[in-house]
Design a protein around this motif. Structure first.
Motif, PDB file in Angstrom:
ATOM      1  N   ALA A  81       5.004   7.067  10.543  1.00 44.29           N
ATOM      2  CA  ALA A  81       3.873   6.642   9.710  1.00 44.29           C
ATOM      3  C   ALA A  81       4.058   5.295   9.020  1.00 44.29           C
ATOM      4  CB  ALA A  81       3.587   7.703   8.642  1.00 44.29           C
ATOM      5  N   ALA A  82       5.290   4.916   8.731  1.00 46.04           N
ATOM      6  CA  ALA A  82       5.536   3.742   7.887  1.00 46.04           C
ATOM      7  C   ALA A  82       4.912   2.471   8.452  1.00 46.04           C
ATOM      8  CB  ALA A  82       7.031   3.546   7.680  1.00 46.04           C
ATOM      9  N   ASP A  83       5.072   2.243   9.718  1.00 48.51           N
ATOM     10  CA  ASP A  83       4.544   1.013  10.307  1.00 48.51           C
ATOM     11  C   ASP A  83       3.025   0.987  10.251  1.00 48.51           C
ATOM     12  OD1 ASP A  83       5.160  -1.488  11.931  1.00 48.51           O
ATOM     13  OD2 ASP A  83       3.761  -0.466  13.275  1.00 48.51           O
ATOM     14  N   ALA A  84       2.409   2.139  10.476  1.00 48.43           N
ATOM     15  CA  ALA A  84       0.942   2.210  10.454  1.00 48.43           C
ATOM     16  C   ALA A  84       0.401   1.907   9.058  1.00 48.43           C
ATOM     17  CB  ALA A  84       0.479   3.579  10.917  1.00 48.43           C
ATOM     18  N   TYR A  85       1.022   2.464   8.020  1.00 49.52           N
ATOM     19  CA  TYR A  85       0.568   2.182   6.657  1.00 49.52           C
ATOM     20  C   TYR A  85       0.794   0.716   6.293  1.00 49.52           C
ATOM     21  CZ  TYR A  85      -0.699   6.884   5.237  1.00 49.52           C
ATOM     22  OH  TYR A  85      -1.340   8.095   5.120  1.00 49.52           O
ATOM     23  N   ALA A  86       1.878   0.174   6.744  1.00 48.34           N
ATOM     24  CA  ALA A  86       2.192  -1.216   6.409  1.00 48.34           C
ATOM     25  C   ALA A  86       1.279  -2.204   7.121  1.00 48.34           C
ATOM     26  CB  ALA A  86       3.650  -1.514   6.745  1.00 48.34           C
ATOM     27  N   HIS A  87       0.797  -1.845   8.321  1.00 57.00           N
ATOM     28  CA  HIS A  87       0.099  -2.831   9.140  1.00 57.00           C
ATOM     29  C   HIS A  87      -1.292  -2.437   9.650  1.00 57.00           C
ATOM     30  CE1 HIS A  87       4.467  -3.799   9.718  1.00 57.00           C
ATOM     31  NE2 HIS A  87       4.001  -4.976   9.381  1.00 57.00           N
ATOM     32  N   ARG A 117       5.209   7.122  -2.291  1.00 57.61           N
ATOM     33  CA  ARG A 117       4.944   5.753  -2.737  1.00 57.61           C
ATOM     34  C   ARG A 117       5.374   4.711  -1.695  1.00 57.61           C
ATOM     35  NH1 ARG A 117       4.072   4.333  -8.220  1.00 57.61           N
ATOM     36  NH2 ARG A 117       3.827   6.121  -9.601  1.00 57.61           N
ATOM     37  N   GLY A 118       6.455   4.998  -1.011  1.00 50.74           N
ATOM     38  CA  GLY A 118       6.941   4.052  -0.018  1.00 50.74           C
ATOM     39  C   GLY A 118       5.984   3.837   1.128  1.00 50.74           C
ATOM     40  N   LEU A 119       5.074   4.783   1.339  1.00 51.05           N
ATOM     41  CA  LEU A 119       4.057   4.632   2.375  1.00 51.05           C
ATOM     42  C   LEU A 119       2.813   3.933   1.845  1.00 51.05           C
ATOM     43  CD1 LEU A 119       4.215   8.093   4.213  1.00 51.05           C
ATOM     44  CD2 LEU A 119       5.161   5.917   4.984  1.00 51.05           C
ATOM     45  N   PHE A 120       2.295   4.394   0.700  1.00 48.87           N
ATOM     46  CA  PHE A 120       0.987   3.868   0.293  1.00 48.87           C
ATOM     47  C   PHE A 120       1.042   2.530  -0.442  1.00 48.87           C
ATOM     48  CE2 PHE A 120       1.698   6.727  -3.469  1.00 48.87           C
ATOM     49  CZ  PHE A 120       1.485   5.817  -4.503  1.00 48.87           C
ATOM     50  N   GLU A 121       2.122   2.230  -1.133  1.00 44.92           N
ATOM     51  CA  GLU A 121       2.152   0.975  -1.892  1.00 44.92           C
ATOM     52  C   GLU A 121       2.000  -0.263  -1.013  1.00 44.92           C
ATOM     53  OE1 GLU A 121       5.627   1.313  -4.350  1.00 44.92           O
ATOM     54  OE2 GLU A 121       4.509   2.264  -5.980  1.00 44.92           O
ATOM     55  N   PRO A 122       2.709  -0.368   0.132  1.00 45.75           N
ATOM     56  CA  PRO A 122       2.488  -1.529   1.001  1.00 45.75           C
ATOM     57  C   PRO A 122       1.060  -1.585   1.545  1.00 45.75           C
ATOM     58  CG  PRO A 122       4.543  -0.439   1.560  1.00 45.75           C
ATOM     59  CD  PRO A 122       3.815   0.477   0.634  1.00 45.75           C
ATOM     60  N   CYS A 123       0.479  -0.420   1.789  1.00 42.03           N
ATOM     61  CA  CYS A 123      -0.882  -0.372   2.327  1.00 42.03           C
ATOM     62  C   CYS A 123      -1.897  -0.876   1.300  1.00 42.03           C
ATOM     63  CB  CYS A 123      -1.211   1.064   2.743  1.00 42.03           C
ATOM     64  SG  CYS A 123      -2.833   1.255   3.494  1.00 42.03           S
ATOM     65  N   LEU A 124      -1.782  -0.413   0.065  1.00 37.83           N
ATOM     66  CA  LEU A 124      -2.707  -0.853  -0.980  1.00 37.83           C
ATOM     67  C   LEU A 124      -2.594  -2.350  -1.221  1.00 37.83           C
ATOM     68  CD1 LEU A 124      -2.447   1.998  -3.650  1.00 37.83           C
ATOM     69  CD2 LEU A 124      -3.940   1.837  -1.648  1.00 37.83           C
ATOM     70  N   ALA A 125      -1.362  -2.863  -1.176  1.00 36.12           N
ATOM     71  CA  ALA A 125      -1.162  -4.300  -1.367  1.00 36.12           C
ATOM     72  C   ALA A 125      -1.794  -5.092  -0.236  1.00 36.12           C
ATOM     73  CB  ALA A 125       0.331  -4.601  -1.476  1.00 36.12           C
ATOM     74  N   ARG A 126      -1.584  -4.654   1.001  1.00 36.52           N
ATOM     75  CA  ARG A 126      -2.153  -5.359   2.152  1.00 36.52           C
ATOM     76  C   ARG A 126      -3.671  -5.341   2.115  1.00 36.52           C
ATOM     77  NH1 ARG A 126      -3.893  -3.118   6.599  1.00 36.52           N
ATOM     78  NH2 ARG A 126      -2.672  -1.219   6.279  1.00 36.52           N
ATOM     79  N   CYS A 127      -4.253  -4.217   1.650  1.00 36.85           N
ATOM     80  CA  CYS A 127      -5.709  -4.088   1.603  1.00 36.85           C
ATOM     81  C   CYS A 127      -6.313  -4.767   0.374  1.00 36.85           C
ATOM     82  CB  CYS A 127      -6.105  -2.615   1.611  1.00 36.85           C
ATOM     83  SG  CYS A 127      -5.766  -1.757   3.168  1.00 36.85           S
TER      84      CYS A 127
END
Length: 220
Positions: A81-87, A117-127
């Motif tokens: 999941a990590a890569d998908a949330y990040a990108h 948090r390690g999954l959603f925080e990068p996603c929220l920042a990117r969005c």
């Protein structure tokens, strides 16, 4: 119909509510079970979506009789999941507009999620929406899943508000029930992953919408 003038805070779930990510988790769970030689039944997704990562992993090990530790299940989930949330994971339609309307109206905005948090925080920042939130609450932090109101109560407390002053937006029927137990005004948000629960959700929620743009209109 109540409007935002009746409430000071809005607490959002992430997966399926603000983030268009439930399809991702179906794939992650299926791939993980396949890696253990198991097939994912239809009952699996609704059984674990409201659980914390650790509780979901324990449920998975027990339900499928896996000869593996819950931590090894968690690591496979995160690796998938990590890569998908990040990108790749995107906001649901209308999410950015709704958050901006609420911020412009001076409302406090919080998150209540079972995500790590390690999954959603990068996603929220990117969005580009990480700066909207006055409080973040996770089930890992509160220690109980969304069958209970703890994660929502914690978010409200962090914002300095009472449950009666807050709207909780949720796509999960279990989450809706948990929020109602806490005394919140509950806005149900349709997601295709929870379509089977839509009619039951309408009976629990104070408002049920098929898209976040409807909430923007209702609560403008």
């Amino acid at each position: 119909m109540k409007t935002t003038d009746n409430f000071k805070g809005f607490i959002f779930d992430l997966d399926g509510t603000l983030l268009d990510s439930m399809g991702l988790w179906e794939e992650v769970y299926a791939r993980t079970l396949e890696s253990f030689g198991k097939k994912m039944p239809e009952s699996y997704l609704p059984a674990i979506n409201h659980l914390s990562v650790s509780d979901g992993a324990e449920y998975t090990v027990s339900a499928f009789g896996l000869e593996a530790s819950p931590q090894s299940v968690v690591e496979r989930w995160k690796s998938f999941a990590a890569d998908a949330y990040a990108h790749n994971v995107t906001l649901k339609d209308g999410a950015a507009e709704l958050l901006e309307v609420l911020r412009a109206a001076g409302k406090k905005i919080g998150i209540a999620t079972a995500l790590d948090r390690g999954l959603f925080e990068p996603c929220l920042a990117r969005c580009g929406i990480d700066g909207y939130f006055a409080a973040v609450s996770t089930v890992q932090e509160t220690g109980r899943d969304k069958r209970f109101p703890d994660v929502y109560l914690n978010a409200a407390e962090k914002m300095g508000l009472s449950p009666s002053e807050c709207v909780v937006a949720e796509d999960s029927f279990i989450g809706m029930q948990g929020a109602k137990k806490g005394g919140f005004f509950v806005a149900g948000v349709y997601d295709k992953s929870a379509a089977a629960d839509a009619e039951n959700a309408k009976q629990v929620c104070d408002v049920y919408v098929h898209g976040l743009s409807e909430l923007t209109v209702r609560f403008r």
